[in-house]
Design a protein around this motif. Structure first.
Motif, PDB file in Angstrom:
ATOM      1  N   TYR A  51      76.531  38.088  54.316  1.00  0.00           N
ATOM      2  CA  TYR A  51      77.527  39.236  54.429  1.00  0.00           C
ATOM      3  C   TYR A  51      78.783  39.079  55.061  1.00  0.00           C
ATOM      4  N   SER A  55      81.260  40.087  51.149  1.00  0.00           N
ATOM      5  CA  SER A  55      81.053  41.716  51.892  1.00  0.00           C
ATOM      6  C   SER A  55      80.194  42.470  51.019  1.00  0.00           C
ATOM      7  N   ASP A  56      79.955  42.533  49.843  1.00  0.00           N
ATOM      8  CA  ASP A  56      78.966  42.970  48.881  1.00  0.00           C
ATOM      9  C   ASP A  56      78.868  42.880  47.548  1.00  0.00           C
ATOM     10  N   ASP A  59      82.075  42.335  45.771  1.00  0.00           N
ATOM     11  CA  ASP A  59      82.861  41.153  46.290  1.00  0.00           C
ATOM     12  C   ASP A  59      82.199  39.817  45.431  1.00  0.00           C
TER      13      ASP A  59
END
Length: 211
Positions: A51, A55-56, A59
């Motif tokens: 992460y 980011s997630d 992403d």
């Protein structure tokens, strides 16, 4: 000599690319429903480390979609020349597209099914790719219609329809293959080229032994 900030960004970009490589491998292993845990495991790190660079899920999906669209674009990016045979170009393009989805079914399914759900921006990205490809097909269709003295008014609509037909047929073919369908890539490509180029009248007569 690069600044410390530039060097740091370069290392970060390189590390991010390594994680995207791991995600690519994880999709091939786990399928399009891959999770961040799958990616972390493939990269040999914990999720908190992953992460820091991705980011997630959104992403991840956006970055991978960008990779895959570029790969598909490179495969289909055949520039016409004065000596190009339009039908031959259509045949090569369809065959190349089907070869991609046949060899990379998990990647393809991730691109067209999973990525748009995780990252809405992917939809616009795919749309731009489709419009760019349709523009090239429009040029070929326009040239052929003009050569035979036919109206070119519908060339762009026809080009988009051709692309949609190939994609839909490819999706159907992948699904049927998983159910034991034996139609080969070359057979499907020939059928599509015949229908797109000459309409249903261009298909060969039915074989009495198979009807």
């Amino acid at each position: 000599m690069p600044s410390r900030t530039a060097a740091t960004e370069e290392r970060r970009a390189r590390r991010r690319a390594e994680f995207l490589d791991a995600a690519d491998a994880a999709i091939r292993e786990a399928g399009p429903a891959v999770t961040m845990a799958d990616v972390a495991a493939a990269a040999g790190v914990t999720k908190p480390v992953l992460y820091r660079f991705i980011s997630d899920k959104g992403d991840l999906a956006g970055a991978l979609a960008d990779r895959y669209v570029k790969r598909l674009q490179d495969i289909l990016d055949v520039e016409p020349t004065e000596e190009s045979d339009p039908r031959g170009m259509l045949d090569r393009t369809i065959t190349a597209y089907l070869a991609f989805i046949e060899s990379e079914p998990e990647i393809y399914e991730f691109l067209v099914q999973r990525a748009p759900v995780e990252s809405p921006d992917v939809i616009e990205h795919l749309s731009r790719f489709t419009h760019r490809l349709a523009g090239k097909v429009t040029d070929v269709v326009t040239a052929e219609l003009d050569r035979f003295g036919r109206s070119t008014a519908g060339a762009e609509a026809f080009a988009h329809g051709m692309i949609g037909m190939v994609q839909a047929a490819g999706d159907w073919w992948l699904a049927r293959r998983s159910e034991g369908e034996q139609m080969s890539r070359d057979q499907l490509s020939r059928h599509l080229v015949r229908v797109l180029w000459t309409g249903l009248a261009g298909l060969p007569p039915a074989d009495p032994e198979t009807t």
